[in-house]
Design an enzyme around this catalytic site. Structure first.
Site, PDB file in Angstrom:
ATOM      1  N   SER A 173       2.123   6.419 -13.281  1.00 26.64           N
ATOM      2  CA  SER A 173       2.285   6.017 -11.881  1.00 26.64           C
ATOM      3  C   SER A 173       1.151   5.094 -11.470  1.00 26.64           C
ATOM      4  O   SER A 173       0.203   4.879 -12.235  1.00 26.64           O
ATOM      5  CB  SER A 173       2.383   7.238 -10.965  1.00 26.64           C
ATOM      6  OG  SER A 173       1.471   8.211 -11.335  1.00 26.64           O
TER       7      SER A 173
ATOM      8  N   GLU B 292      12.046   1.500  -3.715  1.00 27.74           N
ATOM      9  CA  GLU B 292      11.283   0.256  -3.834  1.00 27.74           C
ATOM     10  C   GLU B 292      12.202  -0.884  -4.258  1.00 27.74           C
ATOM     11  O   GLU B 292      12.919  -0.781  -5.244  1.00 27.74           O
ATOM     12  CB  GLU B 292      10.159   0.424  -4.853  1.00 27.74           C
ATOM     13  CG  GLU B 292       9.153   1.476  -4.425  1.00 27.74           C
ATOM     14  CD  GLU B 292       8.030   1.697  -5.439  1.00 27.74           C
ATOM     15  OE1 GLU B 292       7.842   0.846  -6.334  1.00 27.74           O
ATOM     16  OE2 GLU B 292       7.366   2.739  -5.339  1.00 27.74           O
TER      17      GLU B 292
ATOM     18  N   GLU C  57      12.347   0.999  -8.192  1.00 28.27           N
ATOM     19  CA  GLU C  57      12.190   2.418  -8.509  1.00 28.27           C
ATOM     20  C   GLU C  57      12.253   3.221  -7.222  1.00 28.27           C
ATOM     21  O   GLU C  57      12.389   2.660  -6.133  1.00 28.27           O
ATOM     22  CB  GLU C  57      10.901   2.685  -9.287  1.00 28.27           C
ATOM     23  CG  GLU C  57       9.637   2.349  -8.532  1.00 28.27           C
ATOM     24  CD  GLU C  57       8.408   3.031  -9.137  1.00 28.27           C
ATOM     25  OE1 GLU C  57       8.489   3.685 -10.187  1.00 28.27           O
ATOM     26  OE2 GLU C  57       7.344   2.930  -8.507  1.00 28.27           O
TER      27      GLU C  57
ATOM     28  N   ARG D  69      -7.934   6.314  -3.223  1.00 30.94           N
ATOM     29  CA  ARG D  69      -7.525   6.163  -1.828  1.00 30.94           C
ATOM     30  C   ARG D  69      -8.125   7.297  -1.005  1.00 30.94           C
ATOM     31  O   ARG D  69      -7.807   8.459  -1.222  1.00 30.94           O
ATOM     32  CB  ARG D  69      -6.015   6.215  -1.711  1.00 30.94           C
ATOM     33  CG  ARG D  69      -5.362   4.926  -2.133  1.00 30.94           C
ATOM     34  CD  ARG D  69      -3.973   4.834  -1.564  1.00 30.94           C
ATOM     35  NE  ARG D  69      -3.055   5.641  -2.330  1.00 30.94           N
ATOM     36  CZ  ARG D  69      -2.210   5.166  -3.238  1.00 30.94           C
ATOM     37  NH1 ARG D  69      -2.188   3.886  -3.512  1.00 30.94           N
ATOM     38  NH2 ARG D  69      -1.391   5.968  -3.870  1.00 30.94           N
TER      39      ARG D  69
ATOM     40  N   GLY E 103       0.897   1.989 -11.294  1.00 35.24           N
ATOM     41  CA  GLY E 103       0.673   0.801 -12.114  1.00 35.24           C
ATOM     42  C   GLY E 103      -0.069   1.056 -13.421  1.00 35.24           C
ATOM     43  O   GLY E 103      -0.391   0.111 -14.152  1.00 35.24           O
TER      44      GLY E 103
ATOM     45  N   ASP F 206       4.016   6.391  -0.277  1.00 31.45           N
ATOM     46  CA  ASP F 206       2.678   5.960   0.167  1.00 31.45           C
ATOM     47  C   ASP F 206       2.754   4.873   1.240  1.00 31.45           C
ATOM     48  O   ASP F 206       2.020   4.912   2.228  1.00 31.45           O
ATOM     49  CB  ASP F 206       1.911   5.327  -1.014  1.00 31.45           C
ATOM     50  CG  ASP F 206       1.417   6.358  -1.998  1.00 31.45           C
ATOM     51  OD1 ASP F 206       1.096   7.485  -1.571  1.00 31.45           O
ATOM     52  OD2 ASP F 206       1.364   6.043  -3.208  1.00 31.45           O
ATOM     53  N   THR F 207       3.618   3.890   1.010  1.00 34.29           N
ATOM     54  CA  THR F 207       3.705   2.777   1.965  1.00 34.29           C
ATOM     55  C   THR F 207       4.263   3.248   3.307  1.00 34.29           C
ATOM     56  O   THR F 207       4.148   2.555   4.312  1.00 34.29           O
ATOM     57  CB  THR F 207       4.595   1.635   1.432  1.00 34.29           C
ATOM     58  OG1 THR F 207       5.899   2.156   1.196  1.00 34.29           O
ATOM     59  CG2 THR F 207       4.058   1.063   0.138  1.00 34.29           C
TER      60      THR F 207
HETATM   61  N1  LIG Z   1       9.389  -6.743 -13.414  1.00 32.16           N
HETATM   62  C1  LIG Z   1       8.337  -6.960 -12.632  1.00 32.16           C
HETATM   63  N2  LIG Z   1       7.847  -8.218 -12.479  1.00 32.16           N
HETATM   64  C2  LIG Z   1       6.774  -8.449 -11.685  1.00 32.16           C
HETATM   65  N3  LIG Z   1       6.099  -7.494 -11.023  1.00 32.16           N
HETATM   66  C3  LIG Z   1       6.529  -6.224 -11.144  1.00 32.16           C
HETATM   67  C4  LIG Z   1       7.666  -5.891 -11.942  1.00 32.16           C
HETATM   68  N4  LIG Z   1       7.865  -4.561 -11.859  1.00 32.16           N
HETATM   69  C5  LIG Z   1       6.906  -4.078 -11.058  1.00 32.16           C
HETATM   70  N5  LIG Z   1       6.102  -5.073 -10.604  1.00 32.16           N
HETATM   71  C6  LIG Z   1       4.965  -4.900  -9.667  1.00 32.16           C
HETATM   72  O1  LIG Z   1       4.215  -3.776 -10.072  1.00 32.16           O
HETATM   73  C7  LIG Z   1       4.189  -2.791  -9.030  1.00 32.16           C
HETATM   74  C8  LIG Z   1       4.240  -1.396  -9.646  1.00 32.16           C
HETATM   75  O2  LIG Z   1       5.408  -1.269 -10.447  1.00 32.16           O
HETATM   76  P1  LIG Z   1       6.338   0.018 -10.356  1.00 32.16           P
HETATM   77  O3  LIG Z   1       7.452  -0.181 -11.316  1.00 32.16           O
HETATM   78  O4  LIG Z   1       6.687   0.261  -8.940  1.00 32.16           O
HETATM   79  O5  LIG Z   1       5.402   1.138 -10.948  1.00 32.16           O
HETATM   80  P2  LIG Z   1       4.603   2.364 -10.274  1.00 32.16           P
HETATM   81  O6  LIG Z   1       5.421   3.554 -10.638  1.00 32.16           O
HETATM   82  O7  LIG Z   1       3.307   2.378 -10.967  1.00 32.16           O
HETATM   83  O8  LIG Z   1       4.550   2.127  -8.798  1.00 32.16           O
HETATM   84  C9  LIG Z   1       5.392  -3.096  -8.167  1.00 32.16           C
HETATM   85  O9  LIG Z   1       5.204  -2.617  -6.858  1.00 32.16           O
HETATM   86  C10 LIG Z   1       5.435  -4.606  -8.260  1.00 32.16           C
HETATM   87  O10 LIG Z   1       4.499  -5.185  -7.361  1.00 32.16           O
HETATM   88 MG   LIG Z   2       6.179   1.689  -7.561  1.00 30.48          MG
END
Ligand SMILES: Nc1ncnc2c1ncn2[C@@H]1O[C@H](COP(=O)(O)OP(=O)(O)O)[C@@H](O)[C@H]1O
Ligand SMILES: [Mg+2]
Length: 398
Positions: free
Chosen positions: A159, A273, A285, A370, A161, A292-293
């Site tokens: 999670s 999201e 996702e 955070r 990122g 959080d947002t």
């Molecule tokens: N395919 C993609 N291309 C570009 N940026 C991405 C992509 N997937 C995710 N991101 C960016 O990375 C962030 C985190 O990815 P996410 O899949 O939501 O994982 P997490 O579960 O860590 O939140 C997203 O909010 C977005 O800003």
């Molecule tokens: Mg996410």
């Protein structure tokens, strides 16, 4: 799949697995409704523990530990607040008749990027980025070649990122695949390889389900929240409500969100999201819990995401939610490691009209943890954003 009787008449007790800042706000909302509250987390003095009736400190990946606490407490509903929980224990508890919010299957699917992507893209058929699953560097190479560079790899489970790696050409595959796996939760060596898109806007569509008195389920989505992260980091720092995307984009985002959430089922609020790239509106996702947002909804809505989740969890309706004012939220991050942190310049931040501060009460800091959030209302989201930026830049965690 509906679990248990929808309305929990005479519900008295809720138990949270995970007691972070989202849990804290949920516990406060539950307290306001006269419910008994129990919080479980892996460390003592987690934010939600400060406001709950009781707490337990255990490793939440330990299924036996979770099961024994839940059997002792016998809550009317179990609310998961984080992803790193033994989900097989949740499935067992649900089989035994405990109510898991939104339901154990949804919690298990949402923590797994591969399962969630299959559900959304292949079953519900909402648009997503091009993707493939891989387990070896050869498979990653093939996926990147098919999808086209640049690609982003993400571990099956992680999670905030963690383990997101952008791959620009074939020579980087080996190293970035390894790096992604090094940040994975659990032992899986599977990754999702996605097309790396240019994100223009990012939305969270809060979507909730509650039972109707005469049977059936009501699903509702709220106007999107918009959020932004700094370049090269993959977690959000600022969100605002409402989003300023065109009406038709918001409508598409809400439609996709409702479809995915209805497939996940159960009761509660979900944070869906959505990524906007050019004229593409893509499902990304979903959190099977407040998002959080969505902390911004403490300022923007008459009924915030935490109250909606608590109500839905025990089968109570929320037929209408009103956006009362444009608002924004900005996180307060720590920049070093420390016990018992102090917050400097809070008085200066609060000099700005319309600004409120929520400090989570975490007992210690680490880099980028955070620690709180600044909220502000404004005549429009631009004004609210300016206020939270100014206020959060003043506050120092030391
Ligand atoms: N395919 C993609 N291309 C570009 N940026 C991405 C992509 N997937 C995710 N991101 C960016 O990375 C962030 C985190 O990815 P996410 O899949 O939501 O994982 P997490 O579960 O860590 O939140 C997203 O909010 C977005 O800003
Ligand atoms: Mg996410």
């Amino acid at each position: 799949m509906e679990i248990g009787t929808p309305l929990l008449e005479g519900a008295k007790k809720l138990l949270w697995l995970g007691g972070g800042e989202l849990g804290k706000e949920m516990v406060i909302e539950a307290q306001r409704m006269g419910l008994e509250t129990v919080v479980v987390d892996r460390y003592d003095m987690a934010p939600a523990m400060h406001v709950a009736h009781r707490k337990y400190v255990v490793n939440m990946l330990d299924g036996n530990a979770i099961k024994s606490i839940i059997k002792k407490e016998h809550p009317d509903a179990i609310i998961t607040e984080i992803e790193a929980i033994n989900t097989d224990a949740l499935l067992e508890l649900e089989q035994e008749g405990f109510r898991v919010i939104p339901n154990a299957r949804a919690v298990k699917i949402c923590m797994n990027r591969l399962d969630l992507r299959m559900l959304a893209a292949e079953k519900v058929k909402v648009p997503t980025t091009a993707y493939a699953f891989a387990e070896t560097s050869e498979e990653v190479k093939k996926a990147c070649k098919d999808i086209g560079y640049p690609c982003i790899v993400k571990p099956e489970m992680s999670s905030s990122g963690h383990g997101h790696e952008v791959i620009y050409n074939e020579s980087e595959v080996e190293e970035k695949f390894k790096e992604a796996l090094a940040h994975a939760r659990g032992k899986s060596s599977k990754v999702i390889v996605e097309e790396f898109i240019n994100i223009d806007r990012e939305l969270t569509v809060l979507t909730y389900r509650y039972p109707l008195i005469n049977g059936g389920v009501q699903t509702k989505s709220l106007p999107p929240i918009e959020h932004q992260r700094p370049k090269d980091v993959y977690y959000y720092v600022e969100s605002w409500h409402p989003s300023t995307v065109p009406e038709d984009v918001a409508a598409r985002a809400r439609e996709y969100a409702m479809r995915v959430v209805d497939e996940l089922g159960g009761f509660g609020i979900f944070g869906v999201e959505i990524l906007i790239s050019g004229n593409r509106v893509l499902f990304s996702e979903v959190s099977p819990r407040p998002h959080d947002t969505g902390l911004v909804t403490m300022a923007s809505l008459d009924i915030n995401e935490f109250q909606i989740h608590v109500r839905s969890a025990i089968g109570l309706p929320t037929p209408e939610v009103k956006l009362v004012t444009p608002a924004a939220a900005h996180v307060i991050l720590a920049n070093n490691e420390k016990w018992a942190p102090k917050f400097i310049n809070v008085e200066k931040a609060l000099e700005i009209p319309g600004v409120q501060i929520r400090l989570f009460g975490k007992p210690s800091t680490y880099y980028k943890r955070r620690m709180g959030v600044v909220l502000a209302t404004g005549k429009d989201v631009e004004e609210a954003k300016e206020k939270v930026r100014k206020a959060s830049s003043l506050i120092l965690v030391s």
